[in-house]
Design an enzyme around this catalytic site. Structure first.
Site, PDB file in Angstrom:
ATOM      1  N   ASP A   1      31.442  34.700  43.977  1.00 56.86           N
ATOM      2  CA  ASP A   1      31.322  33.532  44.878  1.00 56.86           C
ATOM      3  C   ASP A   1      30.200  33.609  45.918  1.00 56.86           C
ATOM      4  OD1 ASP A   1      33.575  32.963  43.428  1.00 56.86           O
ATOM      5  OD2 ASP A   1      34.949  32.849  45.116  1.00 56.86           O
TER       6      ASP A   1
ATOM      7  N   LYS B   1      35.804  29.012  38.796  1.00 57.24           N
ATOM      8  CA  LYS B   1      37.229  29.344  38.933  1.00 57.24           C
ATOM      9  C   LYS B   1      37.877  28.457  39.998  1.00 57.24           C
ATOM     10  CE  LYS B   1      36.408  33.246  42.096  1.00 57.24           C
ATOM     11  NZ  LYS B   1      37.065  32.700  43.281  1.00 57.24           N
TER      12      LYS B   1
ATOM     13  N   LYS C   1      41.534  31.782  43.710  1.00 53.67           N
ATOM     14  CA  LYS C   1      40.885  32.881  44.412  1.00 53.67           C
ATOM     15  C   LYS C   1      40.580  34.010  43.418  1.00 53.67           C
ATOM     16  CE  LYS C   1      41.353  30.631  48.253  1.00 53.67           C
ATOM     17  NZ  LYS C   1      40.230  29.737  48.616  1.00 53.67           N
TER      18      LYS C   1
ATOM     19  N   THR D   1      34.758  36.425  49.675  1.00 50.00           N
ATOM     20  CA  THR D   1      34.907  37.279  50.820  1.00 50.00           C
ATOM     21  C   THR D   1      35.790  38.464  50.427  1.00 50.00           C
ATOM     22  OG1 THR D   1      36.840  36.046  51.648  1.00 50.00           O
ATOM     23  CG2 THR D   1      34.686  35.386  52.468  1.00 50.00           C
TER      24      THR D   1
ATOM     25  N   CYS E   1      38.723  36.344  47.748  1.00 48.71           N
ATOM     26  CA  CYS E   1      38.471  36.264  46.305  1.00 48.71           C
ATOM     27  C   CYS E   1      38.126  37.614  45.679  1.00 48.71           C
ATOM     28  CB  CYS E   1      37.390  35.223  46.030  1.00 48.71           C
ATOM     29  SG  CYS E   1      37.993  33.554  46.397  1.00 48.71           S
TER      30      CYS E   1
HETATM   31  C1  C5J Z   1      36.361  33.248  48.709  1.00 48.87           C
HETATM   32  C2  C5J Z   1      37.549  31.898  50.282  1.00 48.87           C
HETATM   33  N1  C5J Z   1      35.384  33.197  47.812  1.00 48.87           N
HETATM   34  N2  C5J Z   1      37.460  32.796  51.246  1.00 48.87           N
HETATM   35  N3  C5J Z   1      36.902  32.071  49.117  1.00 48.87           N
HETATM   36  O1  C5J Z   1      36.737  34.313  49.175  1.00 48.87           O
HETATM   37  O2  C5J Z   1      38.189  30.890  50.445  1.00 48.87           O
END
Ligand code: C5J
Length: 224
Positions: free
Chosen positions: A25, A130, A133, A159, A163
């Site tokens: 991500d 996706k 998460k 993060t 995820c």
């Molecule tokens: C990810 C989120 N990618 N923090 N998404 O961690 O919502």
């Protein structure tokens, strides 16, 4: 075989020929100033700091001709894959699907859902969209990994506690050995990153291993 001798909680021995990199991500909406993450009040400079190391990690895997998988958290434009529990959670000023600074928030095909240009996938690299998460949930990630005969996963991205950690836990339950590259993952909350690294390594590596980029580099390339 290769060994990340300094990995925590102990050395990770792995076969590079059955290893893939998953970059979670690294999307404009999470990482770039003016994106969704910043509108939520987060300091995106924390996430931007890992871009050079993540780019180096991707290059390391390209140099070794090892599989690279990029993920994007995003939803269909008609929101058919967005449960109301996810859309309505909390009280954000902008919700998933609303028009935001970089197009509709976390919608496939919108500029904000794209991977940042510094880490753009090359032709032939796998990109997984996706809705959750975790990257295994409602995707064909597992099918790609079995086709490629992958047994060990190296993780990077954002993060750390959401995820990245969710996907590492999914991978752990599916029998993969997983290592998170500490300086190629980040959170908007430094204390959450630190806690996640500790959780992964706890109890003899209950979720997996962690190491720095240079420790992994040394395992694949030998000492510089
Ligand atoms: C990810 C989120 N990618 N923090 N998404 O961690 O919502």
């Amino acid at each position: 075989m290769a060994t990340v001798s300094a990995a925590l909680p102990f050395a990770l021995e792995f076969d590079p020929t059955t290893t893939a990199l998953i970059v979670i991500d690294m999307q404009r909406d999470f990482v770039e100033p003016g994106g969704f993450g910043e509108t939520l009040g987060n300091d995106v400079s924390l996430l931007q700091a890992i871009v050079p190391t993540t780019a180096a990690l991707i290059e390391l895997f390209r140099d070794h001709n090892l599989p690279i998988i990029h993920t994007r958290e995003c939803h269909q434009p008609d929101l058919s894959d967005l449960p109301s529990s996810k859309r309505n959670r909390g009280a954000p000023s902008l919700r998933i699907g609303d028009p935001g600074p970089m197009g509709r928030i976390l919608i496939a095909g919108e500029p904000g859902a794209d991977i940042i240009p510094e880490l753009s996938p090359l032709n032939g690299e796998i990109v997984i969209d996706k809705p959750g998460k975790g990257a295994f949930y409602a995707t064909d990630l597992g099918t790609h990994l079995s086709r490629l005969n992958v047994r060990t996963l190296i993780f990077a991205g954002v993060t750390t506690e959401v995820c990245v950690q969710t996907t590492m836990r999914e991978a752990n339950d599916r029998g993969f050995d997983s290592l998170l590259v500490e300086d190629a993952t980040e959170s908007y909350f430094p204390e959450f990153k630190a806690a996640t690294l500790a959780m992964i390594r706890a109890q003899g590596g209950i979720v997996g291993w962690t190491s720095t980029y240079s420790q992994l580099f040394e395992a694949l390339n030998g000492k510089p």
